[in-house]
Every structure is written in structure tokens, then in C-alpha cells.
Design a protein around this motif. Structure first.
Motif, PDB file in Angstrom:
ATOM      1  N   PHE A 163       0.830  -1.202   0.000  1.00 51.31           N
ATOM      2  CA  PHE A 163       0.000   0.000   0.000  1.00 51.31           C
ATOM      3  C   PHE A 163       0.861   1.247   0.000  1.00 51.31           C
ATOM      4  O   PHE A 163       0.662   2.155  -0.813  1.00 51.31           O
ATOM      5  CB  PHE A 163      -0.925  -0.011   1.222  1.00 51.31           C
ATOM      6  N   TRP A 164       1.833   1.313   0.921  1.00 46.54           N
ATOM      7  CA  TRP A 164       2.672   2.506   1.001  1.00 46.54           C
ATOM      8  C   TRP A 164       3.557   2.634  -0.228  1.00 46.54           C
ATOM      9  O   TRP A 164       3.860   3.740  -0.681  1.00 46.54           O
ATOM     10  CB  TRP A 164       3.521   2.466   2.269  1.00 46.54           C
ATOM     11  N   SER A 165       3.976   1.504  -0.774  1.00 43.54           N
ATOM     12  CA  SER A 165       4.780   1.527  -1.991  1.00 43.54           C
ATOM     13  C   SER A 165       3.971   2.085  -3.156  1.00 43.54           C
ATOM     14  O   SER A 165       4.442   2.932  -3.924  1.00 43.54           O
ATOM     15  CB  SER A 165       5.273   0.112  -2.328  1.00 43.54           C
ATOM     16  N   GLY A 166       2.719   1.625  -3.282  1.00 38.24           N
ATOM     17  CA  GLY A 166       1.843   2.133  -4.337  1.00 38.24           C
ATOM     18  C   GLY A 166       1.530   3.598  -4.162  1.00 38.24           C
ATOM     19  O   GLY A 166       1.466   4.364  -5.121  1.00 38.24           O
ATOM     20  N   ALA A 191      -0.668   1.869  -8.281  1.00 34.83           N
ATOM     21  CA  ALA A 191       0.088   3.124  -8.297  1.00 34.83           C
ATOM     22  C   ALA A 191      -0.528   4.099  -9.292  1.00 34.83           C
ATOM     23  O   ALA A 191      -0.823   5.257  -8.958  1.00 34.83           O
ATOM     24  CB  ALA A 191       1.550   2.858  -8.652  1.00 34.83           C
ATOM     25  N   LEU A 192      -0.740   3.644 -10.517  1.00 39.10           N
ATOM     26  CA  LEU A 192      -1.334   4.513 -11.531  1.00 39.10           C
ATOM     27  C   LEU A 192      -2.786   4.836 -11.197  1.00 39.10           C
ATOM     28  O   LEU A 192      -3.250   5.966 -11.396  1.00 39.10           O
ATOM     29  CB  LEU A 192      -1.249   3.847 -12.917  1.00 39.10           C
ATOM     30  N   ALA A 193      -3.520   3.841 -10.665  1.00 40.97           N
ATOM     31  CA  ALA A 193      -4.914   4.076 -10.292  1.00 40.97           C
ATOM     32  C   ALA A 193      -5.014   5.141  -9.205  1.00 40.97           C
ATOM     33  O   ALA A 193      -5.863   6.037  -9.273  1.00 40.97           O
ATOM     34  CB  ALA A 193      -5.550   2.769  -9.816  1.00 40.97           C
ATOM     35  N   LEU A 194      -4.131   5.074  -8.216  1.00 40.70           N
ATOM     36  CA  LEU A 194      -4.129   6.077  -7.154  1.00 40.70           C
ATOM     37  C   LEU A 194      -3.728   7.446  -7.687  1.00 40.70           C
ATOM     38  O   LEU A 194      -4.303   8.473  -7.301  1.00 40.70           O
ATOM     39  CB  LEU A 194      -3.161   5.664  -6.038  1.00 40.70           C
ATOM     40  N   ALA A 195      -2.748   7.469  -8.592  1.00 43.88           N
ATOM     41  CA  ALA A 195      -2.326   8.735  -9.186  1.00 43.88           C
ATOM     42  C   ALA A 195      -3.468   9.382  -9.956  1.00 43.88           C
ATOM     43  O   ALA A 195      -3.709  10.592  -9.853  1.00 43.88           O
ATOM     44  CB  ALA A 195      -1.127   8.506 -10.103  1.00 43.88           C
ATOM     45  N   LEU A 196      -4.188   8.576 -10.715  1.00 45.74           N
ATOM     46  CA  LEU A 196      -5.353   9.083 -11.439  1.00 45.74           C
ATOM     47  C   LEU A 196      -6.420   9.591 -10.473  1.00 45.74           C
ATOM     48  O   LEU A 196      -7.071  10.607 -10.732  1.00 45.74           O
ATOM     49  CB  LEU A 196      -5.923   7.974 -12.330  1.00 45.74           C
ATOM     50  N   GLY A 197      -6.586   8.865  -9.363  1.00 38.57           N
ATOM     51  CA  GLY A 197      -7.540   9.293  -8.348  1.00 38.57           C
ATOM     52  C   GLY A 197      -7.153  10.617  -7.722  1.00 38.57           C
ATOM     53  O   GLY A 197      -8.005  11.478  -7.482  1.00 38.57           O
ATOM     54  N   PHE A 198      -5.852  10.808  -7.477  1.00 38.85           N
ATOM     55  CA  PHE A 198      -5.378  12.081  -6.929  1.00 38.85           C
ATOM     56  C   PHE A 198      -5.694  13.231  -7.882  1.00 38.85           C
ATOM     57  O   PHE A 198      -6.115  14.317  -7.460  1.00 38.85           O
ATOM     58  CB  PHE A 198      -3.874  12.014  -6.680  1.00 38.85           C
ATOM     59  N   VAL A 199      -5.469  12.990  -9.166  1.00 45.35           N
ATOM     60  CA  VAL A 199      -5.736  14.030 -10.161  1.00 45.35           C
ATOM     61  C   VAL A 199      -7.229  14.347 -10.210  1.00 45.35           C
ATOM     62  O   VAL A 199      -7.622  15.515 -10.276  1.00 45.35           O
ATOM     63  CB  VAL A 199      -5.249  13.588 -11.557  1.00 45.35           C
ATOM     64  N   LEU A 200      -8.064  13.309 -10.150  1.00 44.13           N
ATOM     65  CA  LEU A 200      -9.519  13.510 -10.182  1.00 44.13           C
ATOM     66  C   LEU A 200      -9.976  14.327  -8.984  1.00 44.13           C
ATOM     67  O   LEU A 200     -10.776  15.269  -9.123  1.00 44.13           O
ATOM     68  CB  LEU A 200     -10.221  12.154 -10.212  1.00 44.13           C
TER      69      LEU A 200
END
Length: 234
Positions: free
Chosen positions: A4-7, A202-211
Motif C-alpha cells: 500500500f505505502w509503496s503504491g 500506483a497509476l490508479a491512485l495517481a489518477l484518483g489524486f488528479v480527479l
């Protein structure tokens, strides 16, 4: 816990370094949602003012339908748009299925009732205040609508914000009509669903941050505009 923390750290790094794929998806999401919002406002705001000003027999029925359509399931809209734009459909000759244009059409249909209904409530209240004045001035129907839309612009920003929030977070309809094609119709919500299914958190969370960031940015912009207008009045 380590994964989790790595992602999370990888997602943060993708956002900070402006990963090319992340930026591409975010820009496409904005293009689609803002285009849909623009079209929905062109349709919904004048319609809301017209319903508030004009008295006709089916007025209450129209208002009830608009309120009911606010809860229309997006997947149903996506299915209808798909059928209409498919090769065997009445508009299949246009060849816009599985393109950003089809996604814009679907999002526009979804948010028009929402924008119209919210705007109508604000314009209706203002019309009650302006009714006698505008009638005494013998202005045309178009002039009434323009006056109400301009003087009610702050409240209309709220309607636009609600429409944008609904559009940018939509996934069902645009997945159906857009197809989630890489470098073509993939947007934030569909990409999050895809990457989560693939296990690329990782990418899913990054996309979520942007959203989330886009939603916060829009809210702050609307708040700033409202503050600026209030200060201008003083």
C-alpha cells in the motif's frame, strides 16, 4: 501494508513528475467534461429561464420530468446513445461511436437535466422579484431571459459546478460509448477502473489524486469568483 505505502509513494511520484500517460488522460478528461458542460449550459440555462418566465399548460409536468431525469442512470443513457450511434442506428452514418464526441454527447445528456433543474430553482425565485418590473417595462421574452440569466449568474455557477462534478466523475455511460480505448477515449474514471482491475494501484491512485485535485480546483475557483463578485458590489 508495504504494498500500500509503496503504491502510494509511486502514485505521488507519478503526479509530481507529471507522468506523460497521466497528463494525457487528465487532459482528455477535461476536454470531454468541459465540452459537455459548455453544451449542457447552452441548452440548460436558457431552458431553465424559459420555464421560469413562460406560463404554459404542461409546465409542471416538464419540471417534474426534469427533476426525475436528474436521477437517470448513466448506463441507461450510455446504452441509448450507443444504440443511436451504432452502425444500425439512425445516426450510425456519422461514425462517431467510440470517439470523444460520443462521450461528450452522453455526458451532455446526463447533466442537462441537472443543470436545468438547479438553475430553474434560482431563476424562478429571482423572477418573482423581477416580475412586476420587467412586465411594466414591456420587455420581450428574450430580454427577460437575458436579464434573469445575468443577474442570477452567481447561482448559475453552482449549477455549472454540479454539472461538471457529475460529468468528470461519470464512468458507466462513457465506458459504453467510448470503449476506454488507449490514447483515444481513455479518461480518468475509466482508466481508474481499468488499472484497478489490472492491479496497477500506483497509476490508479495517481489518477484518483488528479480527479480529486480537479474537483477541489473547480470548487476553489467557484468560491473565488463568488468572493470577487461580492467584493465588487461593495
Amino acid at each position: 501494508m508495504v504494498d500500500f505505502w509503496s503504491g502510494l509513494s509511486q502514485a505521488f511520484w507519478l503526479v509530481v513528475t507529471l507522468d506523460a500517460e497521466l497528463v494525457e488522460i487528465a487532459v482528455r478528461s477535461l476536454q470531454v467534461s468541459l465540452s459537455a458542460l459548455f453544451l449542457a449550459c447552452l441548452i440548460g440555462l436558457p431552458l431553465a429561464a424559459l420555464i421560469a418566465v413562460k406560463r404554459f399548460r404542461a409546465r409542471r409536468f416538464v419540471i417534474a420530468i426534469l427533476n426525475a431525469l436528474m436521477g437517470l442512470p448513466p448506463v441507461v443513457v450510455g446504452l441509448l446513445v450507443y444504440v443511436i450511434l451504432s452502425r444500425s442506428g439512425p445516426l450510425g452514418v456519422l461514425g462517431i461511436l467510440f470517439t470523444p464526441t460520443a462521450m461528450i454527447v452522453a455526458q451532455t445528456i446526463i447533466i442537462v437535466p441537472l443543470i436545468t433543474s438547479i438553475a430553474h430553482q434560482s431563476i424562478r425565485d429571482l423572477w418573482q422579484e423581477y416580475h412586476d418590473l420587467l412586465i411594466s417595462m414591456n420587455v420581450t421574452q428574450r430580454q427577460k431571459i437575458r436579464t434573469l440569466l445575468w443577474d442570477c449568474r452567481r447561482a448559475l455557477l453552482t449549477a455549472g459546478l454540479a454539472g461538471f462534478g457529475r460529468a468528470i466523475g461519470e464512468v458507466g455511460a462513457i465506458m459504453i460509448v467510448g470503449g476506454n480505448i488507449d490514447h483515444a477515449t481513455r479518461v480518468l474514471t475509466t482508466a481508474i477502473a481499468l488499472e484497478t482491475g489490472k492491479g496497477d494501484f500506483a497509476l490508479a491512485l495517481a489518477l484518483g489524486f488528479v480527479l480529486i485535485g480537479l474537483a477541489v480546483l473547480v470548487n476553489l475557483s467557484i468560491h473565488w469568483l463568488g468572493q470577487t463578485e461580492r467584493e465588487g458590489r461593495w
